[in-house]
Write an enzyme that holds these catalytic residues in place. Structure first.
Site, PDB file in Angstrom:
ATOM      1  N   CYS A  54      56.708 -44.415 -17.760  1.00  0.00           N
ATOM      2  CA  CYS A  54      57.997 -44.830 -17.493  1.00  0.00           C
ATOM      3  C   CYS A  54      58.070 -46.042 -16.442  1.00  0.00           C
ATOM      4  O   CYS A  54      57.297 -46.197 -15.610  1.00  0.00           O
ATOM      5  CB  CYS A  54      58.758 -43.562 -16.623  1.00  0.00           C
ATOM      6  SG  CYS A  54      59.989 -44.232 -15.607  1.00  0.00           S
ATOM      7  N   GLU A  55      58.912 -47.421 -16.844  1.00  0.00           N
ATOM      8  CA  GLU A  55      59.007 -48.329 -16.186  1.00  0.00           C
ATOM      9  C   GLU A  55      59.776 -48.234 -15.129  1.00  0.00           C
ATOM     10  O   GLU A  55      59.513 -49.024 -14.140  1.00  0.00           O
ATOM     11  CB  GLU A  55      59.560 -49.465 -17.213  1.00  0.00           C
ATOM     12  CG  GLU A  55      61.047 -49.391 -17.066  1.00  0.00           C
ATOM     13  CD  GLU A  55      61.425 -50.533 -18.162  1.00  0.00           C
ATOM     14  OE1 GLU A  55      62.738 -50.822 -18.135  1.00  0.00           O
ATOM     15  OE2 GLU A  55      60.649 -51.155 -18.998  1.00  0.00           O
ATOM     16  N   HIS A  56      60.413 -47.273 -14.653  1.00  0.00           N
ATOM     17  CA  HIS A  56      61.191 -47.039 -13.353  1.00  0.00           C
ATOM     18  C   HIS A  56      60.452 -46.546 -12.305  1.00  0.00           C
ATOM     19  O   HIS A  56      60.391 -46.885 -11.491  1.00  0.00           O
ATOM     20  CB  HIS A  56      62.366 -46.164 -13.608  1.00  0.00           C
ATOM     21  CG  HIS A  56      63.312 -46.796 -14.794  1.00  0.00           C
ATOM     22  ND1 HIS A  56      63.889 -46.229 -15.677  1.00  0.00           N
ATOM     23  CD2 HIS A  56      63.825 -48.047 -14.954  1.00  0.00           C
ATOM     24  CE1 HIS A  56      64.667 -46.706 -16.627  1.00  0.00           C
ATOM     25  NE2 HIS A  56      64.474 -47.936 -16.199  1.00  0.00           N
ATOM     26  N   HIS A  57      59.461 -45.234 -12.716  1.00  0.00           N
ATOM     27  CA  HIS A  57      58.739 -44.664 -11.734  1.00  0.00           C
ATOM     28  C   HIS A  57      56.972 -44.868 -11.869  1.00  0.00           C
ATOM     29  O   HIS A  57      56.399 -44.401 -11.240  1.00  0.00           O
ATOM     30  CB  HIS A  57      59.166 -43.063 -11.778  1.00  0.00           C
ATOM     31  CG  HIS A  57      60.713 -42.962 -11.183  1.00  0.00           C
ATOM     32  ND1 HIS A  57      61.571 -42.912 -12.344  1.00  0.00           N
ATOM     33  CD2 HIS A  57      61.329 -43.075 -10.305  1.00  0.00           C
ATOM     34  CE1 HIS A  57      62.579 -42.863 -11.844  1.00  0.00           C
ATOM     35  NE2 HIS A  57      62.631 -42.988 -10.510  1.00  0.00           N
TER      36      HIS A  57
ATOM     37  N   GLN B  66      62.073 -44.944 -23.334  1.00  0.00           N
ATOM     38  CA  GLN B  66      61.835 -44.489 -24.507  1.00  0.00           C
ATOM     39  C   GLN B  66      62.722 -44.934 -25.379  1.00  0.00           C
ATOM     40  O   GLN B  66      62.176 -45.401 -26.776  1.00  0.00           O
ATOM     41  CB  GLN B  66      62.135 -42.897 -24.676  1.00  0.00           C
ATOM     42  CG  GLN B  66      61.821 -42.398 -25.803  1.00  0.00           C
ATOM     43  CD  GLN B  66      62.144 -40.942 -25.733  1.00  0.00           C
ATOM     44  OE1 GLN B  66      61.989 -40.195 -24.917  1.00  0.00           O
ATOM     45  NE2 GLN B  66      62.577 -40.329 -26.963  1.00  0.00           N
TER      46      GLN B  66
ATOM     47  N   HIS C  72      59.288 -36.625 -20.012  1.00  0.00           N
ATOM     48  CA  HIS C  72      59.334 -37.537 -19.175  1.00  0.00           C
ATOM     49  C   HIS C  72      59.015 -36.928 -17.799  1.00  0.00           C
ATOM     50  O   HIS C  72      59.822 -36.022 -17.141  1.00  0.00           O
ATOM     51  CB  HIS C  72      60.397 -38.390 -19.002  1.00  0.00           C
ATOM     52  CG  HIS C  72      60.753 -39.026 -20.156  1.00  0.00           C
ATOM     53  ND1 HIS C  72      61.037 -40.568 -20.147  1.00  0.00           N
ATOM     54  CD2 HIS C  72      61.275 -38.737 -21.471  1.00  0.00           C
ATOM     55  CE1 HIS C  72      61.350 -40.947 -21.266  1.00  0.00           C
ATOM     56  NE2 HIS C  72      61.498 -39.795 -22.227  1.00  0.00           N
TER      57      HIS C  72
ATOM     58  N   CYS D  37      59.068 -38.174 -15.013  1.00  0.00           N
ATOM     59  CA  CYS D  37      60.031 -38.665 -13.839  1.00  0.00           C
ATOM     60  C   CYS D  37      61.032 -37.452 -13.707  1.00  0.00           C
ATOM     61  O   CYS D  37      61.573 -37.378 -12.768  1.00  0.00           O
ATOM     62  CB  CYS D  37      60.465 -39.985 -13.967  1.00  0.00           C
ATOM     63  SG  CYS D  37      61.449 -40.060 -15.709  1.00  0.00           S
TER      64      CYS D  37
END
Length: 217
Positions: A106-109, A147, A175, A177
């Site tokens: 995941c690019e956020h976490h 995704q 995910h 996250c």
């Protein structure tokens, strides 16, 4: 039963930027030593002693792992599709590759995503080697992702390279996250789809794709 969140993505303008992930030029990248120092900084930040025996080689191992897990930035998905084949004996029906397992981040976490991709297309005189489709999934998975964007990227690459009568991509993924942090809902699954050409405009072709995927799930 898994909790499933269904979100359909159809290459709308909002995803145009997300589907263009041009890797950074090599000269823009920090050195390996810089990367290992960054790992040491994070270890110290969480309260660890980077000098203890179990962590002395961790920065090197983490950088090696990142090189492998994020190798997709150094690969061109269109080149990975390679040659196409025109000797198809008039075949023009759905080609479907189901249950392509992948892992991404995941690019956020920057925590893992685990899932399966189902990819179909309607040939227009040319077909792809089946292993090439799985390779394209891997290339995009080996980058920081959402995704939704990954689903659109796979469809767009096949659509622009092969020029079929339609492409359909469905991804089902869990995910970490959501499972490891935040709301901590383990087993929750997200489903995304991207449809182009006849799969987007023809309800019967959409239904055939979804039925073929679900029949063997």
């Amino acid at each position: 039963m898994d909790a499933i969140a269904d979100r359909e993505t159809k290459l709308d303008p909002a995803l145009e930027a997300a589907t263009d992930l041009t890797p950074a030029a090599p000269h823009d990248r920090p050195s390996r030593a810089d990367a290992e120092d960054a790992v040491r900084t994070l270890l110290r930040w969480i309260g660890e002693d980077t000098g203890r025996e179990g962590l002395r080689d961790t920065p090197r191992r983490v950088v090696d792992a990142y090189r492998e897990m994020f190798g997709g930035y150094d690969l061109d998905p269109e080149e990975a599709l390679g040659r196409t084949f025109e000797e198809v004996s008039g075949y023009d029906d759905i080609v479907l590759l189901r249950d392509i397992e992948f892992s991404s981040h995941c690019e956020h976490h920057m925590v893992p995503i685990f899932g399966k991709a189902h990819v179909a297309y309607l040939p227009d005189q040319r077909v792809l080697g089946l292993s090439k489709i799985a390779r394209v999934v891997d290339i995009f998975a080996q980058r920081l992702q959402t995704q939704e964007a990954m689903t659109a990227q796979i469809a767009r690459t096949i659509d622009e390279t092969l020029r079929p009568r339609g492409v359909a991509v469905m991804i089902e993924a869990e995910h970490m996250c959501m499972s490891m942090r935040g709301i901590r809902k383990q087993g929750s699954t997200t489903t995304t789809t991207t449809l182009t050409g006849l799969f987007r405009s023809d309800a019967a072709e959409q239904t055939r794709f979804f039925n073929l995927v679900q029949r063997h799930s």
